[in-house]
Each structure stands twice: as C-alpha cells, then as structure tokens.
Design a protein around this motif. Structure first.
Motif, short mmCIF file in Angstrom:
data_model
loop_
_atom_site.label_atom_id
_atom_site.label_comp_id
_atom_site.label_asym_id
_atom_site.label_seq_id
_atom_site.Cartn_x
_atom_site.Cartn_y
_atom_site.Cartn_z
N UNK A 127 0.83 -1.21 0.00
CA UNK A 127 0.00 0.00 0.00
C UNK A 127 0.86 1.26 0.00
N UNK A 145 -1.97 6.87 4.53
CA UNK A 145 -2.21 5.45 4.25
C UNK A 145 -1.76 4.56 5.42
N UNK A 148 -3.23 5.73 9.62
CA UNK A 148 -4.62 5.39 10.01
C UNK A 148 -4.82 3.89 10.20
N UNK A 149 -4.18 3.10 9.35
CA UNK A 149 -4.34 1.64 9.49
C UNK A 149 -3.57 1.12 10.69
N UNK A 152 -5.53 1.58 13.81
CA UNK A 152 -6.57 0.55 13.95
C UNK A 152 -5.99 -0.78 14.43
N UNK A 225 -14.82 -1.50 10.68
CA UNK A 225 -15.92 -1.86 9.80
C UNK A 225 -15.48 -2.17 8.37
N UNK A 226 -14.25 -1.73 7.99
CA UNK A 226 -13.80 -2.03 6.63
C UNK A 226 -13.25 -3.43 6.49
N UNK A 227 -13.18 -4.17 7.61
CA UNK A 227 -12.62 -5.52 7.51
C UNK A 227 -13.72 -6.54 7.31
N UNK A 228 -13.40 -7.51 6.47
CA UNK A 228 -14.42 -8.45 6.01
C UNK A 228 -15.15 -9.15 7.15
N UNK A 231 -18.23 -7.43 8.44
CA UNK A 231 -19.17 -6.90 7.47
C UNK A 231 -20.49 -7.67 7.54
N UNK A 235 -23.78 -5.12 3.88
CA UNK A 235 -22.54 -4.60 3.29
C UNK A 235 -22.62 -3.13 2.93
N UNK B 94 -8.22 0.81 4.10
CA UNK B 94 -9.12 1.54 5.00
C UNK B 94 -9.98 2.54 4.25
N UNK B 136 -15.69 -1.60 0.73
CA UNK B 136 -14.26 -1.61 1.06
C UNK B 136 -13.59 -2.72 0.24
N UNK B 139 -14.33 -6.34 0.65
CA UNK B 139 -15.66 -6.85 0.31
C UNK B 139 -15.78 -7.20 -1.16
#
Lengths: 235, 256
Positions: A127, A145, A148-149, A152, A225-228, A231, A235, B94, B136, B139
C-alpha cells in the motif's frame, strides 16, 4: 489490626471515594494523551531508524520496560527537580500530581511506542508502494495510508495498555497525590476500617474498567468496519 | 514517451538488469514477456523508481532522471508521470472503492473534492464498478479489486500506465473481466507497459512485445514476429514451454 468488619460502611465509603475519581481520570487522560504523542514519535524514530535518536529510543523503552513503575515514579519525583536545579529551574514546589503525570506519560509512551512500531510494520508495504505510485511523498503516504491503518491495528493493545495504566495510577498516593487511593488511605487512618475501604476501591476500579472495556469494544467494532469479518450481509 | 538508457540494477551483488535500453512511443502498448527471474518486473519498477536503478537514465514524459544524481523531488515528479497497477492490487484497505480512486487526485493533483469525486465516478463506470462505490476492498472479489486498481491508475490521467502482472494473483475465472478492461483502455490510445504471463492477451493487445531473459532484452518485435517467427533460440524455448498451457484453439490457429 483495625476494627471488626462492617460491610454497611462500603455504602458510605463508595460515594466518598468516587468523589476523587476525577483526579484518577485526570492523571489517566493527561498521561495517555502525552504518552500517545511520545509513543507515535518514538515509533516513527524506530521504524525509520533515525540515527542517534533511534538508539536513544531503544534505551528509553528498555529502561521503562525493565524497571517497576513505582521506582520510575520516585526517580521522577526526586530526580527531575535535582536535574533541573542544575540549570537553575526550581520545581520543588510543583504539585505532586504533575510528577505523576510526567511519569505515567513516559511509561505509557514507551509501551505505546512498541505497540505502534509493531502496528506500523504490520501494514502491508504494497500500500505504501501504491501511494508512491500515485505520486505521494513519504510524509503523505505515511500520514494518509499507513498511520490510520496502524492506529486501527494498534487499538486493541493500546486499549489494554490504557486499562493497565488506569490501575497503575493507584500508586500516585505514594508521593502524596490525593486521588481515590490517596483518599482511601486517609479514610483508613481516620476510621481504621481498611478492608471496607479496599473493597470499596476495588468496586469502583472494577466498574470503571468494565465501562472502559465496553467503550473500547464498541469503538473497535466501529473502526474495523472495513474488515471483512465484521461486514454484515447488507454490506 | 519512455526512454531508458543503460539501466542496471543488482540486488545483493546479484545483477538483475544488465543494461536495458528502451524507447516507447506515445500511445504504444508494450508487453514484456519472459521467465520468472528475468528482470521484467524489476524493469517495470525501475520506471517509477519503486526500485531505484543503480545506473542509467530513466525518462517518462518530460521528466528525465539520471539515476546517480536522482533527487527526491525528481523521483516524485517522475512518479507523477506514470501510474501503476499491481499484481496484488495494493488497494488502500481503509478506504472505500471511491476513496481509493479519489486519493491520488486529491493528494497529488490537488483536485477539489467534488471534482475528484466526479472524475472517480467516471473511471469506476469505465471499469464496470459503478455500483460498488462505498464497498471496502475486502468486500470485493480479486477481479473487482484489480479493476479498482485500474480505475485508480486511470484517474490520474498519467502519461503511462504500468501493469505488473495484473492477472497473476487472480482466480482463472476472474482473469477475463480484468483483461477485457485493459483491452478497452488500450484502444483509447494510452501508453501502456504490461508485464504479463497471458500470452494470448499479449498477442492481442500489444503493438510490440519484448522478450526478456537473464536481465537483458533478448528479442523484440511485433506480436506476429515474436509469436510466429521468433529469431532467438531462447525466445523459442520459452514459447514452447509456455505453449503447453495455451488452449488448443490457439495452437490450431498457429498451425494454420
């Protein structure tokens, strides 16, 4: 040793002690905020291997991790005024509360730094490359990039460290800070009902920790919430 | 559009690129083939300095960088000439699909948010993901993620798009959707350099094919020349080995 056990006293002690919860939370809030700044800075110095400062940070972290917090507290309380006196700054009249905040900030900083360092490294390097490929410079890709990750990823461990730190603040009374624990000690001196005071204190600390855990868990679900895994079908 | 002069690169004293010279014209689509370890991905990554060459000159668009004297600023402006599509997509985990595409526009191109959004929506429509704006990356399927990667690259409106094995990490049934998107944009006249293992795709989409082996360009030519009449023994051997994987219709076509 004290008077006979009287559980009904707990009902009186809890409200008296809870009055001083503010001081405890104040120490925690200040030392966690300062520790966060210190921790992220130290982690960046470590991850990017900034010469000299990197070695300094390694030493700092290893010292904090290798010594009991109670001793660190005394070192700061007696040591800092002595050092500052060399450069003609007299802080011997500074409130004990600030020494506590400084100590816990230093301690939190070291622990947060290690957590953040691991978290920064855990963000997929691809990334960063993608950020470079869209034309970002080092700072932009780190801020937008990676960081922020990393925050988390670090969050669950940071939350644990904060809860640990909350409990550690109970040592502040040793240098004369009137927090919940400090007030408890004076209650014991006045009433000689030690067990009831300690039970009251544990009820309060336990309730606060449970509340913190709940809040942290809710927040963790939100930021992930962005992690599978989290979800929902919608969605 | 692209000009490379004597690019050399070693990893731990192991030479990977041994003097690459290359010119790519505006609007040209170049496919790079070769066995693994031949240096093709490294060559691609040297074009935007994700891997810094040890020696040589890299020029993309109007920006020329002499490797030995490359400054941070030069590298940054070189990178802003191109965009890259990665083997493992490398989407920002993210950020939503839409935000992934907008990111470069906002940060490096200084677009206003509304403009970046409009532009990004257009690109996502082009790759057929207009209904996934707020998903995201985790998904999405691999093929969808790679199409977001392509939209992210396209949105920057770069001089060149670099594709690093864009379908190698995909399930076989998802390869088609990605390749067809790449074919569509190839027809729009964007300069592209594609490292790939998809032989029939390379043949169909490219204007020129480079065959690399052992850190040098062994042979180059039109797809017709390379696939039907390779001059070099090494190219022939490679194509023979690969052709076992190529479906029968292609072999029949080749025989005719």
């Amino acid at each position: 040793m004290g008077k006979s056990f009287d559980p009904s006293l707990i009902v009186n002690f809890v409200p008296t002690l809870i009055h001083y919860l503010g001081v405890t939370l104040q120490i925690l809030a200040a030392s966690v905020s300062l520790g966060m700044i210190l921790g992220i800075t130290a982690a960046i110095l470590r991850v990017f291997r900034i010469p000299i400062l990197n070695q300094f940070v390694i030493l700092y972290i290893s010292f904090i991790r290798g010594t009991p917090i109670l001793i660190q507290l005394f070192l700061v309380f007696y040591g800092l005024p002595a050092i500052l006196l060399f450069i003609n700054i007299d802080i011997s009249r500074m409130e004990a509360l600030y020494f506590v905040i400084i100590t816990y900030a230093l301690s939190n900083g070291a622990h947060f730094a290690e957590i953040f360092r691991g978290a920064i490294k855990a963000v997929d390097h691809g990334q960063t490359e993608a950020a470079y490929s869209v034309g970002m410079n080092n700072g932009q890709s780190f801020r937008r990039i990676v960081l922020p990750q990393a925050i988390r990823i670090a969050f669950p461990n940071i939350a644990n460290a904060i809860i640990g730190s909350l409990k550690d603040t109970s040592l502040a009374f040793t240098i004369g800070v009137m927090d919940m624990m400090g007030r408890g000690e004076t209650l014991i001196a006045a009433t000689a009902h030690g067990l009831e005071v300690y039970l009251s204190l544990s009820i309060i600390y336990y309730a606060v920790v449970l509340l913190f855990e709940k809040i942290f868990r809710l927040y963790e679900n939100r930021i992930n919430r962005h992690q599978a895994v989290n979800v929902s079908a919608a969605g | 559009m692209i000009y490379l002069k004597d690019i050399r690169k070693s990893f731990n004293q192991q030479p990977v690129l041994k003097g690459i010279n290359l010119k790519v014209g505006k609007g040209e689509v170049v496919a790079i083939l070769g066995p693994s370890g031949s240096g093709k991905t490294t060559l691609l990554r040297c074009l935007n300095f994700l891997d810094k060459p040890d020696e040589g000159i890299v020029q993309v668009g109007d920006v020329q960088v002499k490797t030995k004297k490359a400054t941070k600023r030069e590298i940054l402006s070189l990178r802003r000439q191109s965009a890259m599509v990665f083997q493992h997509y490398n989407l920002f985990a993210h950020k939503t699909v839409l935000e992934n595409v907008m990111e470069g526009l906002i940060v490096t191109k200084k677009y206003k948010k509304t403009d970046a959004k409009r532009e990004s929506e257009l690109m996502l429509k082009k790759v057929g993901l207009e209904d996934k704006h707020h998903h995201y990356p985790s998904q999405l399927s691999g093929g969808q993620q790679q199409r977001v990667g392509i939209a992210r690259a396209l949105a920057l409106n770069p001089q060149v798009i670099l594709f690093d094995e864009p379908t190698s990490a995909l399930d076989p049934e998802l390869v088609g959707e990605v390749l067809s998107v790449i074919k569509t944009i190839a027809q729009e006249g964007i300069t592209m350099v594609i490292v790939t293992h998809e032989m029939s795709f390379a043949r169909e989409v490219s204007d020129r094919v480079l065959f690399m082996d052992g850190g040098v360009i062994v042979e180059e030519g039109s797809p017709l020349e390379i696939f039907n009449a390779p001059k070099e023994e090494r190219t022939r051997q490679f194509l023979n080995r690969i052709s076992r994987d190529i479906p029968i219709p292609y072999l029949e076509e080749k025989a005719n």
